[in-house]
Structures are given as structure tokens and as C-alpha cells.
Design a protein around this motif. Structure first.
Motif, PDB file in Angstrom:
ATOM      1  N   PRO A 203       0.598  -1.217   0.178  1.00  0.00           N
ATOM      2  CA  PRO A 203       0.307  -0.455   0.145  1.00  0.00           C
ATOM      3  C   PRO A 203       0.942   1.628   0.197  1.00  0.00           C
ATOM      4  O   PRO A 203       0.936   2.008  -0.396  1.00  0.00           O
ATOM      5  CB  PRO A 203      -0.481  -0.021   1.425  1.00  0.00           C
TER       6      PRO A 203
ATOM      7  N   THR B  98      -5.076   3.308  -1.002  1.00  0.00           N
ATOM      8  CA  THR B  98      -4.929   2.188  -0.686  1.00  0.00           C
ATOM      9  C   THR B  98      -4.783   1.255   0.363  1.00  0.00           C
ATOM     10  O   THR B  98      -4.931  -0.040   0.701  1.00  0.00           O
ATOM     11  CB  THR B  98      -3.121   2.017  -0.681  1.00  0.00           C
ATOM     12  N   ALA B  99      -5.527   2.075   1.831  1.00  0.00           N
ATOM     13  CA  ALA B  99      -5.836   1.434   2.824  1.00  0.00           C
ATOM     14  C   ALA B  99      -6.758   0.759   2.474  1.00  0.00           C
ATOM     15  O   ALA B  99      -7.438  -0.717   2.912  1.00  0.00           O
ATOM     16  CB  ALA B  99      -6.003   2.800   3.807  1.00  0.00           C
TER      17      ALA B  99
ATOM     18  N   VAL C 258      -5.571  -2.823   0.447  1.00  0.00           N
ATOM     19  CA  VAL C 258      -5.595  -4.047   1.324  1.00  0.00           C
ATOM     20  C   VAL C 258      -6.404  -4.048   2.645  1.00  0.00           C
ATOM     21  O   VAL C 258      -5.807  -5.113   3.090  1.00  0.00           O
ATOM     22  CB  VAL C 258      -4.189  -3.041   2.196  1.00  0.00           C
ATOM     23  N   VAL C 259      -7.227  -3.712   2.926  1.00  0.00           N
ATOM     24  CA  VAL C 259      -7.965  -4.211   3.332  1.00  0.00           C
ATOM     25  C   VAL C 259      -8.836  -5.488   3.049  1.00  0.00           C
ATOM     26  O   VAL C 259      -9.774  -6.127   3.408  1.00  0.00           O
ATOM     27  CB  VAL C 259      -8.608  -3.159   4.301  1.00  0.00           C
TER      28      VAL C 259
ATOM     29  N   ARG D  49      -6.762  -8.261   2.160  1.00  0.00           N
ATOM     30  CA  ARG D  49      -6.699  -8.866   3.748  1.00  0.00           C
ATOM     31  C   ARG D  49      -7.803  -9.776   3.893  1.00  0.00           C
ATOM     32  O   ARG D  49      -7.864 -10.702   4.443  1.00  0.00           O
ATOM     33  CB  ARG D  49      -6.929  -8.003   4.744  1.00  0.00           C
TER      34      ARG D  49
ATOM     35  N   GLU E 156      -7.922 -14.374   3.841  1.00  0.00           N
ATOM     36  CA  GLU E 156      -8.535 -14.538   5.538  1.00  0.00           C
ATOM     37  C   GLU E 156      -9.832 -15.432   4.861  1.00  0.00           C
ATOM     38  O   GLU E 156     -10.013 -16.450   5.337  1.00  0.00           O
ATOM     39  CB  GLU E 156      -9.187 -13.521   6.224  1.00  0.00           C
TER      40      GLU E 156
ATOM     41  N   LEU F 291      -0.030 -11.612   2.929  1.00  0.00           N
ATOM     42  CA  LEU F 291       0.332 -10.151   2.285  1.00  0.00           C
ATOM     43  C   LEU F 291       1.228 -10.241   1.982  1.00  0.00           C
ATOM     44  O   LEU F 291       1.630  -8.808   1.184  1.00  0.00           O
ATOM     45  CB  LEU F 291      -0.170  -9.368   4.121  1.00  0.00           C
ATOM     46  N   ILE F 292       3.247 -10.729   2.172  1.00  0.00           N
ATOM     47  CA  ILE F 292       3.876 -10.187   1.689  1.00  0.00           C
ATOM     48  C   ILE F 292       4.381 -10.880   0.497  1.00  0.00           C
ATOM     49  O   ILE F 292       4.306 -12.903   0.871  1.00  0.00           O
ATOM     50  CB  ILE F 292       5.144 -10.417   3.237  1.00  0.00           C
TER      51      ILE F 292
ATOM     52  N   LEU G  68       2.656  -6.794   8.889  1.00  0.00           N
ATOM     53  CA  LEU G  68       1.188  -7.225   9.036  1.00  0.00           C
ATOM     54  C   LEU G  68       0.510  -6.219   9.843  1.00  0.00           C
ATOM     55  O   LEU G  68      -0.630  -6.213   9.406  1.00  0.00           O
ATOM     56  CB  LEU G  68       1.874  -8.991   9.464  1.00  0.00           C
TER      57      LEU G  68
ATOM     58  N   MET H 239      -2.371   1.621   9.377  1.00  0.00           N
ATOM     59  CA  MET H 239      -3.275   2.870   8.236  1.00  0.00           C
ATOM     60  C   MET H 239      -4.664   3.199   8.350  1.00  0.00           C
ATOM     61  O   MET H 239      -4.806   4.047   8.343  1.00  0.00           O
ATOM     62  CB  MET H 239      -3.328   2.173   6.677  1.00  0.00           C
TER      63      MET H 239
ATOM     64  N   LEU I   1      -5.703   6.981   9.860  1.00  0.00           N
ATOM     65  CA  LEU I   1      -6.856   7.582   8.870  1.00  0.00           C
ATOM     66  C   LEU I   1      -7.824   8.298   9.299  1.00  0.00           C
ATOM     67  O   LEU I   1      -8.644   9.595   9.421  1.00  0.00           O
ATOM     68  CB  LEU I   1      -7.255   6.933   8.056  1.00  0.00           C
TER      69      LEU I   1
END
Lengths: 611, 611
Positions: free
Chosen positions: A84, A111-112, A115-116, A119, A123, A138-139, B365, B371, B375
Motif C-alpha cells: 500500500p 490504498t488502505a 489492503v483491507v 486482507r 482470510e 500479505l507479503i 503485518l 493505516m 486515517l
């Protein structure tokens, strides 16, 4: 460029490309998909399917559309690399031609969200419901398990990586430029040629990927590995059996017979100094150099990150093998640094690449040496040629203003530049419809200066005085013509008359064609009051200003038009001597009009070369 | 502001402050030290010690000095937090008022050097030669050991952290503003008051730090801990014995009787849910709220990061204790998120804070939830008041242009703004020395428009025509006066005459006072040709342009002066109606001249409030 059909083509195309195993990155199409969605949102929906939401028109202005597109690009990068912060910085360093802190905040927000959502999907897919998606979390290329320990002496190999990476990167840019020019020539010949070229590259890729592993020697499995870990025959894994007997694995097959992401993960794998045979790595490196150069230009959605990472990591790992006895740094980290150096050598970004690599590899201790490698490669690369993005923009002829004004631009004034253009079309504040239509039909300009004659306020009344009223946009004039909002006689209109007729949404409409407007004889004899539609405070420059300064103004404030006003103030003179657009200020367009500047540029270059 | 004496004071002062255990961050003095060094380098050495290197004068221009200072600030932050990328972003988001890609590259380079040098020192000090320095390696508050696992349900506490953090942050800003105003009043009364205030705060801090741990209960050591790990009595460690019997530790003493960095490290420590008693945390939180508010304004080098991190981490850990049964997230991570939320709530940065936290904690992670927290806190905080930096800049009255133009600025034209200023002083191209001296003595302006009368080229010759030649700077005029480069009669000079007399270094000299120039009667009757010293292509705006647009121009292009040209073109008129500076465009200065705008602003606010 960013329509609904493009969006669908890109989505379908990029899925096809990735599953075909072509040597192309996902981040290109991802960025394009992100910008398409952003652009559609900004327009309020696709143009041609009558699916427009009127409330979304709010964003339909230059600034918000640009911001949205930057956010879209950032989201694309962060989705492609699960990075992100890197996405935000990529958008700022490479995509956005101007910058403000609100934009930073907005890209960060988008971008946040990416990622959410990512993620959430990971999951959800954790139990293997979605194939390979979400494997690795995530990596993407995690090398955090290795503790990086290095001493001052290790700086030397790091510098070597940087220098070679810079040279390789600029060489890559050079050859890719030639290949792309060749491909444009082929692609221009027709659809059949395009398809044949793409099919040819696909077949070549598949043939190489399947047959080359036969050249690689079989390696005995390390007995310390857990059972079933070596050899494997599944979709992932470092040790593919392929043509080898039991207990042996084919290292080249492990790299070639898996997804590109997995190949990178395998090359980055740490604490495995004997896993890859030098010959396999060499074949891999050579293959991906060829594929990386010949795949990018074909008519498919494509990105540059992954091909360059593949080449760079192979080169880094090879270098690590050679340097092995003299250094403490793990071969996997050499591969990471090699990839970083080639990226910087080709794309010439620093901060964003650094953060993207940090987010890809999750190893903070690697940061100092990554920074050094990036800085060295970028510097070395910059001495040879411009970045790959600049080369591509230049090939496509897009009006992207360079960040820096060229030195020779200081010797040319905007007045000279304007004088070299064929003619300047100005409109009067209250103009005859027939003249307006004629001007719109016979020119392609998107903005026209509006000049008033003899309308000075009483106190300053003088003969022949003129007033520069401002700048009117073609789209606004066309909107007026379509509404047929004409006046029977010359008069200034009141503000409420305009408000009644036009909403901001009407005026934000784009891509209206003058050809679609049909006017009667009688209407042609009427008048238009352009005053209410004119931007009465356009940015202006004095004619004696140098082009270099004008470029800075355009770039920093993010302009489309600038009016050139005369240096001398006297009655009877036109208050505007020209109009500048982005296209006018592009270095190449100026050099076409002023060939002697090109010569002085070359002289300067050769002088620098001799010095 | 950035001289050699400041540098020494800051270095000595910040060492003193940190060793006294005051609740102040190191990053403020670090940034200041970085900028001082950068500024000295840019000037070519300190002003008053005759230690100037002439070759360094190369950087002695506005743009390079600004760039150098940005690099210095970035280096300061990266040295304070060992966060190179965060430092670059901090400098860009908070310090630099404009931005270009070359600047990004330069700051990145300087922070890379900082990390390499830091890394070298840590390597060197590894064997304990340098006290506490280098303990903990490159990452200050490492929480990477904990595997972050969270589910969708954990988003709720994360949102709660963000909201409370935003409210607390803006409350902190509000109270700190009041305290700082009080302190300014006290400090203005004289040196004695300053010293007494500082000594008072120091004594209060010491008294609290020593006596408060007596209030905390003793906790039994966890028997699973290795021997000698609990209780300890050294300088570091999580479990200080203090007043407790053997086998017990005092948790508040472990937080208060160590360096601030160690306190943060202790609060961030993960997998230790019962280590800190809620009462101890509450005392710690309350104490640091008070200290954080009352320490910042005293006459010492000070930074805001650490106090806010201390308050925020205590609040986060407390919240973690309360939420404990309902969440999977570790208390240490709650502390990290609490610190992040309070930072964002008070400082209102996003990307740079995110990267700084990433580099401080080394847990990738955690990035998505960090983030979100940032925000939310920023958004909540922004609804209440501006960021703490804006408040401090405003208190100190520095001419820092806000990033956004206020909405009411659209209703004011630059022409109206110029008309409200007392008078406009223009100079002729060839001016009498006496008049120049008079103008310089009687005004404080730093730039003057230069206007030529009746010097139109033959083809356009007309009576009364005037020409705007450009803008001349006060420093350049003073340089001419000092050199006594006068002409016996009115004539235009040639370029070579000027080249012979003045080098670019002479003209780059700053801070020359007109009072130091002594002229004879005869010299006063001579003439100066200002043409060669005039910037003949200054940026100009038309008088009808709105102030909002002018602010954008100033901010984006990084200007000092803009000339206002008239809208109407007629013979006999002055070709310039005013000059704008940064100070003119500051919202407060405009509101002083146009009080009715302030009223409309309030009306707007109350309307928004009612809606």
C-alpha cells in the motif's frame, strides 16, 4: 483511453496473459484497471451505455479526475504487489505530474482500502478455496526469516551490484526501445499482423519454458529436508522432479514450470546456497532477458515490473554465486538486491522502489543496502539514457511534460514560440454565431482568448483601448451552441439568465463535437455572449518569459492553457499575443519549429562528451 | 535562524535535555541541527567567524538552500528514529512547501547516508563501548516477534482506537495551544523568568519521576522468566525492583526510571498481558499528559514525537487491558496503535507517520490496521482544529503559506488586496541614486517593480507608452550601492560592463544593510542603471485574479514576489498595479485588512454547524 470497454478488455486480457505464463507483469494492467474505474467514476459512468449517475458528475472536473486517476493507479500497484505505501509513492513519483497534500491523503486512503479488502479475501481463501490466491499471505516474497548481518567490507559487493545493475538497466531500456519501434511498425500493418506476432511470442515462450529444463542437470535432494519436500511435482515448491529420477530434482524446471511469482520466490529463497546450479541460473537469466525484451510490445495488457524482477533476481543470484566466498550476505539477498538494482537502473525511481521492495520482502534490516543499491543504479543509469517510462511515453507521443526544463529552453522566450505558431484566433466578448462556428470548424484549438474592444469603464475611457477578458474553452462554446442560447442583438447578459439555462453539469460535459450542431441561417446571424462562460482570470505570462519558466509554471500548477500578454502597454495593441498549451511546451515539438536549438543541444552534448 | 551558534546551542541543549529525563523528543533538535548544518553548508560557512568557503557559494540561491534545508530536516528525522524512508516522507509531507522529483532523490540520498553512518556506529559500539547507544540495533521499538493475527471482528476495536485517538489528539492540540500562549507571556518578561520556568518544570519532572512509583503496587515476578531477568536494578529492563522485596518488581518504576526510549519499548513489549498493573498505567498516562503539555514550551530544544508516543502508547495499552477479553490483538500492539492514533490525531500526517511506525516497529503485518487507525484519527482530528504544527507556526507568526486556499479567498481579487496596501513603490529603469537610497531607507520591501517610460521600440512608438521591465531585489540594489557602480549621466549600460564588476557570488550575498552604505553628495546626484539587475520575466497575475488562485501559484511554483498587472490596456497607465508577497497572502493578514471576510467566514462556519 479509460473507457468501460478498455476496462473489460484489460481484465479479461490480463487474466489470459498471466495464465498463459507470458513474461509480463500484472501491475501494468492493474494500474490501468484502477485508472479505468477511477475515470468511469469521475465521469459518472460509461459514456456509451447510458448508465450515468448524475450525482457523480460532481467529480467531473479536471482536478478531481486527475486526483481520481492517481488514486486508481496507486490502488492498482498496491493490489499487484500488496504494497500500500509503495503504491502511494509510485503514484506520486511516477504517475502524478503535480502534487498536493490532499492528494497524498486521498491516495493513501484508497490504498488502505485495497489492503483491507485484500486482507479480507486472503482470510476468506485461507482454507484453499481459491486456488493459489492468498498463498504466502500479505507479503509476496518474504525474506524476513534471514537475519541480515553485514560489515563495512560488504559495501563493496553492494556497490558492484549497483553499478552492474545500472548498466544492465540502461542497456535493457536501449534494446527495448529498438524492439518497441520494430513492433509498432509490425502492429501498424493490420490486425492479422498483431495477432500473428502475439501468437508467435506465446508459442516461443511455451516452447522455451517446456524444453529448456531438459538442458539442466539433475541435483540430488538435500537429505536434511523433510520428507515429501523434495522432489515435488505439484504446482508450487522449490524442488520439481520433472525428468529426474527419484531423490533428484531439476532446478530449472522448478523455476520455469511454476507461476512467475513462484519463480521469484524460489530465487529469493535464502540459506540455500547450493540449490541452484550456475548453468541453470544462466539459462534462466538469458531466457528471461530475451522474453522480457520481446514480450512487452505485443498487443496484450502488460507490465514491466515482473520481467525486470525476474531478470534482476537471476543476475543477482548469479553474482552471489560468484562472490560467495568473499561475502557474508546470503545468495537470496543478493537476488533481492539484483532485482532492486535492475529496477532502479531501468525505471529510475528511488523512494517508491525502496518502499515497494520493503513491502515485498519484509526485511527492514536490508533497507540501508537497498537504498545504496538503488541510488547507485539510478545514477549510473541516468548517465546513459532516460527512464523506460519516459521512453515509452515518448514513443506513444503523449503530451506528458518532462519534470525538468531542458537547459536550452532558457534561451527561447514564449513570445518567439508563439510567433512560430501559424496564427492566433481570438474571439470577441460578444461574437456573431457564424464567426464562432467558423472558428470552431476550422481550428482544433481547445481554448480561445476572449478580447473586448472599447469597453473600458468610463473613468478610463480612451479610444482604441482593448481588454483581455479571459479564456473560453471549446467544450463550453459547443455547449452553448447545442442549447442554441443566442441573442438577437449585441448585449451583455445577466448572470441569472445563464444560471437558468446551464448547470455546472452541462458545462462539465466533455467530448462534444461541433459537427453534431445544426444551425439555421437565421441562427447564424444572431450573437453569443461569451462573457459568462469565460474564465476571466486565466494564468498569464509576459512574452519575454523564457520557455523554461513557463514549463515550470505549467508543470507545478497543472495547467492546460496559458495566455501570453505583451511586454509593452500601448493603445490599439492586442492585449494577448498568443496562447500556450502543453503540446507547445514539449521539447520535441519546440525542436521541430526551432531546429537550430537542436543543433546547439547536440553541440552542448558533444562538448560535455569531450570535457 | 539557522546559524552556527544555534547549532552549538541545540547540540549541547538537546544532550542536556535528554539526560535530564525531561519529557521531550529528540527529533525536534535533530531536525534543527540537520537544517543548521544544511544552511551553513549552503551559505558556505558561518557568517560571523570568517570561515567561508567560496566554492560552496554555488548553493547560495533560494532554490538550493531550500532543498538543502529539506534534506537536513529529513536527515534529522531519520537519525532520531533510524527511519530513513520515514524521514524523507516527513520532510515532504510536513517541511517542504513545494516538491519536485529531484528533491525526492536528494533527500533520499541524504537519509541513505545517515543510515549507513548510523549502521557503522552501531557496528562499532556493539561491544558496549558507547553506553546505551546502539542497544536494540537499527530498529527502535521492535515488535516483529509477534505474529499478528486478526479477523474482521477486530476492526471494531481498531476503529475505536482511531476515534478516541483523534479526539485526544485534537484535545492535546487545544490545551497545548493555551499553554504555549501562557508560556510566551512568561518568557517575554525576561531571561530570569525563562530560567525559572525551565528549572521549575525540571524539578517537577524529577520529583514526579522519583516519587510516583511509591504509589504503584509491587508485582510478583513471573517464575517462568529466566533468572536475573526479574527483578533488575540496572539502567534497562522491564522489571525494576525499586522499593519492592526480592522476587517482586515495581512496574511503574520500570517505566519511569529509565530513558524515554526504554519506557516506550517496555510499553510496546508484546505477549506480556499481566506485566503492567492498570493503576500504574493510569498514573503513567496522567503524568505524561501533564508533562507533555507543560514541558514543550520551556526554553530548551524540544520535539513533540516522543511525548505524544508516550501518552499514546499508555492510552493504547490501557484500552488493550479493557478490551482484553474481546480481542485477539496483543496489548503491545494496542500500545503501538494507540501511539499511532494520537500522533495522527495531533500531527495529522498519514503516509510519513505510517512509514515511520513501520520502520520503528518492523512489523509489516500491522500495516493495514495502522493505516486505518491513522486515517480515522486524522479525519476525526481535522474536524476539531488544525494540526499542532500549523498551530505552532501560527503562534510564531512565520510566513508559511497554508497548503489550501481558504474558500473565502475566492471572493477577493488580488487587485483589491493590492489596493488595500498603503502604496506601491516603483523604480525607473535608470534611476537617480538619491531616489533609490530614499526608497530603500523608507520602505522595508524586498522587491521593487521596474518600469520604463517611453522606451518603446521604434515600430510601436507612441506617446506616453510605458513598459514593465521587471522586478529588482533589494539585496541587488544594495550590492550596487556598496560597489558604488554609478553613472554620471542617464544611459543604458552594456552587459560586459556589469560582468566586469559583479560576479554571481557578489549578488548572492544576503543580509546587506542599506544603513552601512555611506554616499557623498556628488554620488547622490549620479544615476544607477537597474536594467542589468532586474529579473525581466517575473511571474505576473492579472488584477482580476482571485486571491485563491494566487495562493496556488505562490505555493506550487515556490515564489517570493508576484507582480500584479492591470486588466485594461491603455496608454498612460502604469503597467503594474501592485506587488504581492507571501506575507500578503497569509489568511490572517488578509483578514486584518478585510474584516468583513472574517465575518463571512464565521457565518459560513455557523451555517455549517447548524446544517
Amino acid at each position: 483511453m479509460f473507457g468501460a470497454s478498455t476496462l473489460i478488455v484489460k481484465i479479461v486480457g490480463s487474466i489470459g496473459v498471466v495464465s498463459a505464463g507470458l513474461d509480463l507483469g500484472k501491475e501494468g494492467p492493474m494500474v490501468h484497471i484502477g485508472t479505468c474505474i477511477a475515470s468511469l467514476l469521475g465521469q459518472g459512468g460509461p459514456d456509451n451505455y447510458r448508465l450515468k449517475w448524475r450525482w457523480l458528475r460532481y467529480f467531473n472536473n479536471d482536478r478531481d479526475r486527475r486526483d481520481l486517476i492517481t488514486c486508481g493507479a496507486a490502488s492498482g500497484v498496491s493490489a499487484a504487489f500488496r504494497a500500500p505505501v509503495g503504491g502511494v509513492l509510485f503514484a506520486l513519483e511516477e504517475v502524478a505530474s503535480w502534487w498536493r497534500s490532499a492528494l497524498l491523503w486521498r491516495t493513501f486512503f484508497s490504498t488502505a482500502m485495497v489492503v483491507v479488502v485484500l486482507r479480507g479475501f486472503i482470510e476468506f481463501c485461507n482454507s484453499g478455496k481459491c486456488g493459489l490466491f492468498g498463498k504466502g499471505g500479505l507479503i509476496m516474497f518474504d525474506v524476513s526469516s534471514v537475519t541480515v548481518s553485514y560489515h563495512v567490507m560488504d559495501l563493496l559487493p553492494v556497490i558492484v551490484i549497483g553499478i552492474i545493475g545500472g548498466v544492465l538497466g540502461s542497456l535493457y531500456n536501449y534494446v527495448l526501445h529498438k524492439v518497441l519501434r520494430l513492433y509498432y511498425l509490425i502492429n501498424e500493418k493490420g490486425r492479422m499482423h498483431k495477432v500473428l506476432l502475439s501468437v508467435g511470442v506465446c508459442l516461443f515462450t511455451s516452447a522455451c519454458l517446456y524444453s529448456l529444463p531438459f538442458l539442466a542437470p539433475c541435483t540430488r535432494c538435500d537429505p536434511s529436508l523433510p520428507e515429501n519436500a523434495c522432489p515435488t511435482s505439484g504446482r508450487t515448491g522449490n524442488f520439481k522432479q520433472f525428468n529426474c529420477p527419484d531423490g533428484y530434482y531439476n532446478d530449472l524446471a522448478s523455476l520455469l514450470h511454476s507461476t512467475n511469482d513462484d519463480a521469484v520466490r524460489n530465487i529469493f529463497s535464502t540459506s540455500t546456497p547450493t540449490e541452484f546450479h550456475p548453468i541453470s541460473l544462466l539459462i534462466f537469466f538469458a531466457l528471461y532477458c530475451i522474453l522480457g525484451l520481446f514480450t512487452f510490445g505485443i498487443a496484450t495488457p502488460s507490465g514491466l515490473f515482473l520481467p525486470i524482477i525476474l531478470i534482476g533476481s537471476a543476475y543477482g543470484r548469479l553474482l552471489g554465486l560468484v562472490m560467495g566466498p568473499y561475502t557474508n550476505i546470503d545468495q537470496g539477498l543478493y537476488a533481492v538486491l539484483g532485482a532492486a538494482s535492475l529496477m532502479a537502473g531501468s525505471m529510475r525511481m528511488t523512494v517508491s522502489l525502496c518502499v515497494i521492495f520493503l513491502e515485498l520482502t519484509n526485511n527492514l534490516l536490508l533497507l540501508p543496502i537497498t537504498m545504496i543499491v538503488l541510488l547507485i543504479s539510478k545514477t549510473v543509469g541516468d548517465t546513459f539514457n532516460p527512464s523506460i517510462y519516459e521512453i515509452i511515453l515518448h514513443l506513444k507521443g503523449l503530451p506528458f511534460l518532462e519534470a525538468h526544463a531542458e537547459p536550452w529552453m532558457r534561451n527561447l522566450t514564449v513570445g518567439e514560440l508563439a510567433a512560430a505558431k501559424p496564427f492566433l484566433v481570438t474571439l470577441c466578448g460578444i461574437e456573431k454565431v457564424s464567426r464562432v462556428v467558423e472558428v470552431l470548424r476550422n481550428t482544433t484549438h481547445n481554448g480561445f482568448p476572449v478580447v473586448d474592444h472599447g469597453v473600458i469603464p468610463p473613468a478610463e475611457q480612451q479610444s482604441g483601448a482593448t481588454e483581455l477578458h479571459g479564456l473560453v474553452l471549446r467544450t463550453h462554446i459547443v455547449a452553448v451552441l447545442r442549447k442554441k442560447w443566442f441573442l438577437p442583438q449585441r448585449r451583455r447578459t445577466e448572470e441569472w439568465e445563464v444560471r437558468e439555462q446551464f448547470t455546472s453539469v452541462d458545462l462539465a460535459e466533455r467530448d462534444q463535437k461541433i459537427d453534431e450542431v445544426v444551425l439555421t441561417e437565421g441562427e447564424m446571424d444572431m450573437y453569443i455572449d461569451l462573457h459568462p462562460f469565460t474564465n476571466s482570470t486565466p494564468y498569464t505570462v509576459v512574452e519575454s518569459m523564457s520557455v523554461a519558466k513557463a514549463v515550470v509554471l505549467f508543470r507545478q500548477v497543472g495547467l492546460r492553457h496559458v495566455l501570453i500578454v505583451p511586454k509593452y502597454q500601448a493603445a490599439g495593441m492586442s492585449p494577448v499575443v498568443g496562447i500556450l498549451t502543453r503540446q507547445d511546451l514539449r521539447a520535441n515539438n519546440i525542436l521541430v519549429a526551432f531546429p537550430h536549438l537542436a543543433k546547439s543541444k547536440e553541440r552542448e552534448k558533444s562538448r560535455v562528451g569531450h570535457a
